[in-house]
Design an enzyme around this catalytic site. Sequence first.
Site, PDB file in Angstrom:
ATOM      1  N   ASN A  12       0.765  -1.126  -0.142  1.00 33.51           N
ATOM      2  CA  ASN A  12      -0.033   0.012  -0.008  1.00 33.51           C
ATOM      3  C   ASN A  12       1.098   1.238   0.016  1.00 33.51           C
ATOM      4  OD1 ASN A  12      -1.874   1.987   0.522  1.00 33.51           O
ATOM      5  ND2 ASN A  12      -2.790   0.987   2.315  1.00 33.51           N
ATOM      6  N   LYS A  19       3.149   1.022   3.269  1.00 29.18           N
ATOM      7  CA  LYS A  19       2.717  -0.208   4.218  1.00 29.18           C
ATOM      8  C   LYS A  19       2.670  -1.363   3.720  1.00 29.18           C
ATOM      9  CE  LYS A  19      -0.595   3.048   6.687  1.00 29.18           C
ATOM     10  NZ  LYS A  19      -2.039   3.381   6.928  1.00 29.18           N
ATOM     11  N   ARG A  97      -2.209  -1.777  -3.960  1.00 32.91           N
ATOM     12  CA  ARG A  97      -3.131  -0.825  -3.771  1.00 32.91           C
ATOM     13  C   ARG A  97      -3.073   0.318  -4.864  1.00 32.91           C
ATOM     14  NH1 ARG A  97      -3.707   4.509   0.191  1.00 32.91           N
ATOM     15  NH2 ARG A  97      -6.014   5.112  -0.530  1.00 32.91           N
ATOM     16  N   HIS A 186     -10.675   5.255  -1.564  1.00 32.49           N
ATOM     17  CA  HIS A 186     -10.577   4.734  -0.279  1.00 32.49           C
ATOM     18  C   HIS A 186     -11.567   3.308  -0.211  1.00 32.49           C
ATOM     19  CE1 HIS A 186      -9.506   8.451   2.009  1.00 32.49           C
ATOM     20  NE2 HIS A 186      -8.415   7.687   1.996  1.00 32.49           N
ATOM     21  N   HIS A 214     -14.421   7.045   6.897  1.00 26.39           N
ATOM     22  CA  HIS A 214     -12.962   6.655   6.758  1.00 26.39           C
ATOM     23  C   HIS A 214     -12.143   7.764   7.130  1.00 26.39           C
ATOM     24  CE1 HIS A 214      -9.345   4.530   5.156  1.00 26.39           C
ATOM     25  NE2 HIS A 214      -9.076   5.726   5.032  1.00 26.39           N
ATOM     26  N   LEU A 215     -11.718   8.032   8.288  1.00 24.64           N
ATOM     27  CA  LEU A 215     -11.063   8.856   8.660  1.00 24.64           C
ATOM     28  C   LEU A 215      -9.537   8.751   9.042  1.00 24.64           C
ATOM     29  CD1 LEU A 215     -13.846  10.392  11.301  1.00 24.64           C
ATOM     30  CD2 LEU A 215     -13.716  10.819   8.824  1.00 24.64           C
ATOM     31  N   GLY A 216      -8.786   8.960   8.066  1.00 21.63           N
ATOM     32  CA  GLY A 216      -7.314   8.745   8.177  1.00 21.63           C
ATOM     33  C   GLY A 216      -6.723  10.198   7.750  1.00 21.63           C
ATOM     34  N   ASN A 217      -5.260  10.194   7.324  1.00 23.99           N
ATOM     35  CA  ASN A 217      -4.918  11.105   6.843  1.00 23.99           C
ATOM     36  C   ASN A 217      -5.777  11.813   5.763  1.00 23.99           C
ATOM     37  OD1 ASN A 217      -2.662  13.084   7.210  1.00 23.99           O
ATOM     38  ND2 ASN A 217      -1.147  11.693   7.392  1.00 23.99           N
ATOM     39  N   ARG A 247      -5.417  18.249   3.281  1.00 27.43           N
ATOM     40  CA  ARG A 247      -6.283  18.814   2.354  1.00 27.43           C
ATOM     41  C   ARG A 247      -7.492  19.456   2.723  1.00 27.43           C
ATOM     42  NH1 ARG A 247      -6.495  12.716  -0.055  1.00 27.43           N
ATOM     43  NH2 ARG A 247      -4.585  12.332   0.988  1.00 27.43           N
ATOM     44  N   ASP A 288      -2.035  15.783  12.880  1.00 28.34           N
ATOM     45  CA  ASP A 288      -2.235  14.766  13.785  1.00 28.34           C
ATOM     46  C   ASP A 288      -3.152  15.025  14.706  1.00 28.34           C
ATOM     47  OD1 ASP A 288      -1.958  12.535  15.650  1.00 28.34           O
ATOM     48  OD2 ASP A 288      -0.159  11.970  14.480  1.00 28.34           O
ATOM     49  N   GLY A 338     -10.984   7.751  12.891  1.00 24.04           N
ATOM     50  CA  GLY A 338     -12.073   7.059  13.114  1.00 24.04           C
ATOM     51  C   GLY A 338     -11.890   5.861  14.270  1.00 24.04           C
ATOM     52  N   GLU A 390      -7.333  -2.685   4.721  1.00 26.42           N
ATOM     53  CA  GLU A 390      -7.284  -2.720   3.364  1.00 26.42           C
ATOM     54  C   GLU A 390      -6.148  -3.726   2.957  1.00 26.42           C
ATOM     55  OE1 GLU A 390      -6.189   1.724   3.976  1.00 26.42           O
ATOM     56  OE2 GLU A 390      -7.278   1.958   2.126  1.00 26.42           O
TER      57      GLU A 390
HETATM   58  N1  LIG Z   1      -4.530   7.303  18.986  1.00 26.18           N
HETATM   59  C1  LIG Z   1      -4.788   8.137  18.215  1.00 26.18           C
HETATM   60  N2  LIG Z   1      -5.701   9.138  18.535  1.00 26.18           N
HETATM   61  C2  LIG Z   1      -6.137   9.989  17.581  1.00 26.18           C
HETATM   62  N3  LIG Z   1      -5.894  10.141  16.325  1.00 26.18           N
HETATM   63  C3  LIG Z   1      -4.925   9.357  15.937  1.00 26.18           C
HETATM   64  C4  LIG Z   1      -4.469   8.140  16.785  1.00 26.18           C
HETATM   65  N4  LIG Z   1      -3.681   7.132  16.132  1.00 26.18           N
HETATM   66  C5  LIG Z   1      -3.645   7.883  14.659  1.00 26.18           C
HETATM   67  N5  LIG Z   1      -4.411   8.564  14.527  1.00 26.18           N
HETATM   68  C6  LIG Z   1      -4.867   9.669  13.410  1.00 26.18           C
HETATM   69  O1  LIG Z   1      -4.768   9.153  12.624  1.00 26.18           O
HETATM   70  C7  LIG Z   1      -4.049   9.491  11.391  1.00 26.18           C
HETATM   71  C8  LIG Z   1      -3.427   8.396  10.320  1.00 26.18           C
HETATM   72  O2  LIG Z   1      -4.293   7.483  10.004  1.00 26.18           O
HETATM   73  P1  LIG Z   1      -4.339   6.187   8.984  1.00 26.18           P
HETATM   74  O3  LIG Z   1      -5.528   5.595   8.674  1.00 26.18           O
HETATM   75  O4  LIG Z   1      -2.982   5.547   9.261  1.00 26.18           O
HETATM   76  O5  LIG Z   1      -3.690   7.145   7.605  1.00 26.18           O
HETATM   77  P2  LIG Z   1      -3.194   7.227   6.248  1.00 26.18           P
HETATM   78  O6  LIG Z   1      -3.625   5.620   5.888  1.00 26.18           O
HETATM   79  O7  LIG Z   1      -3.828   7.916   5.319  1.00 26.18           O
HETATM   80  O8  LIG Z   1      -1.774   7.292   6.465  1.00 26.18           O
HETATM   81  C9  LIG Z   1      -2.939  10.231  12.019  1.00 26.18           C
HETATM   82  O9  LIG Z   1      -2.476  11.348  11.228  1.00 26.18           O
HETATM   83  C10 LIG Z   1      -3.598  10.844  13.346  1.00 26.18           C
HETATM   84  O10 LIG Z   1      -4.462  12.211  12.951  1.00 26.18           O
HETATM   85  C1  LIG Z   2      -7.188   8.224  -1.507  1.00 27.05           C
HETATM   86  C2  LIG Z   2      -6.442   8.746  -0.408  1.00 27.05           C
HETATM   87  O1  LIG Z   2      -6.539   9.879   0.001  1.00 27.05           O
HETATM   88  O2  LIG Z   2      -5.798   7.851   0.203  1.00 27.05           O
HETATM   89  P1  LIG Z   2      -4.799   8.047   1.752  1.00 27.05           P
HETATM   90  O3  LIG Z   2      -5.758   8.334   2.646  1.00 27.05           O
HETATM   91  O4  LIG Z   2      -3.959   6.897   1.854  1.00 27.05           O
HETATM   92  O5  LIG Z   2      -3.909   9.442   1.360  1.00 27.05           O
HETATM   93 MG   LIG Z   3      -5.062   4.954   4.514  1.00 24.18          MG
END
Ligand SMILES: Nc1ncnc2c1ncn2[C@@H]1O[C@H](COP(=O)(O)OP(=O)(O)O)[C@@H](O)[C@H]1O
Ligand SMILES: CC(=O)OP(=O)(O)O
Ligand SMILES: [Mg+2]
Length: 408
Positions: A12, A19, A97, A186, A214-217, A247, A288, A338, A390
Amino acid sequence: MTATATRVLVLNSGSSSVKYQLLDMHDGSRLAVGLVERIGEETSRLTHTALTGDSAGKRERTGPIADHEAALKAVAEELSADGLGLDSPELAAIGHRVVHGGLRFTEPTVVDDEVLAEVERLVPVAPLHNPANITGIRTARALRPDLPQVAVFDTAFHTTMPESAARYAIDVETADAHRIRRYGFHGTSHAYVSRETARLLGKAPEDVNVIVLHLGNGASASAVRGGRCVDTSMGLTPLEGLVMGTRSGDIDPAVTFHLQRVAGMSTDEIDVLLNKKSGLVGLCGDNDMREIRRRIDEGDERAQLAFDVYIHRLKKYIGAYYAVLGRVDAIAFTAGVGENAAPVREAAVAGLEELGLALDSALNDERSDDARLISAPDARVAVAVVPTDEELEIARQAFTLVSDNSLD
Ligand SMILES: Nc1ncnc2c1ncn2[C@@H]1O[C@H](COP(=O)(O)OP(=O)(O)O)[C@@H](O)[C@H]1O
Ligand SMILES: CC(=O)OP(=O)(O)O
Ligand SMILES: [Mg+2]
């Protein structure tokens, strides 16, 4: 493929990270997992965990890793050190991915030169992601030219969206000529999480309507009716929709003309502004959520503003997708924020009791790696935390494809 080849390596590749997981699809077990972070910086780090054999345990390498090719070679070395190298005859495929598959790729696909050229053609609409995915595929192919490289596309799950959700209200001829529409991203995560949510409710995916957050970066929401995506917040590119780490998500498109005409910014400068200097980092300097929560606890107003803007947008999408679906059985929180940030979940559903949404705050605050319900027992709509996977989903799809092909 030989009958004993049951392993799949999943890559990924993100804009500055890779990853990876090595899985045995014989029983779905993970043999090794890892992450290469901060690729291209002086402070790159490779964290590798072997989950089997004599060398089981976690190892770390720090120091500059120049690019994705170097990152993958380092990963291959770590796997070899555990006797899990890419030369293993047990490897059936390498799953990748790939973020943007346009309209063409609706299924996992074995990559050949022509597929690679099409993924390359889509770079302008996924500039942070597709180049890294392509390097991942090229490097893996050079290391094991005989193995199928399988691309699993982020956009695939969203191809079921109705035209009313996928089409932007702009001139039809212009849109069609340039293939401008909502694609969504995603998707592997939205598909996996919506299915797992149904499972958590003890129901078949066909019988369940879910809003997946889906709440990541990167962050996106989707409305899933009976297992099929009917709307999603990301669009032509992964810039639209929710507030993300770096973003902006939704803005008035006229902001871009204004920045060009009044601030004299170039298209590339605006691209960097909206993709890399906006969202949480633009609002408060940190992307973060852990750091933002820490600053809020210290009374930092910028961090509070960033949090409030993030939550306001999230709530708007919950409301919008509630209306799109008509009946909602569950809301599922997933990915880094999330899964881990209880205050985000609490704030996102606060005040939505009239929609049947209420949390059990003790359950919401509990830490666990398992999929779980966090809604109050009498709430009409279930609220769930469902860790996304994923890599497992990509491995399953890649293995199914190569197993089916080998029966032909
Ligand atoms: N324990 C936590 N508490 C709050 N937010 C967290 C925690 N661990 C990770 N995060 C948040 O999750 C984000 C990364 O999410 P992830 O799904 O791994 O993203 P990506 O796959 O897009 O790199 C970090 O930037 C941070 O904001
Ligand atoms: C499509 C996308 O935003 O992927 P990521 O969250 O891994 O940056
Ligand atoms: Mg991701």
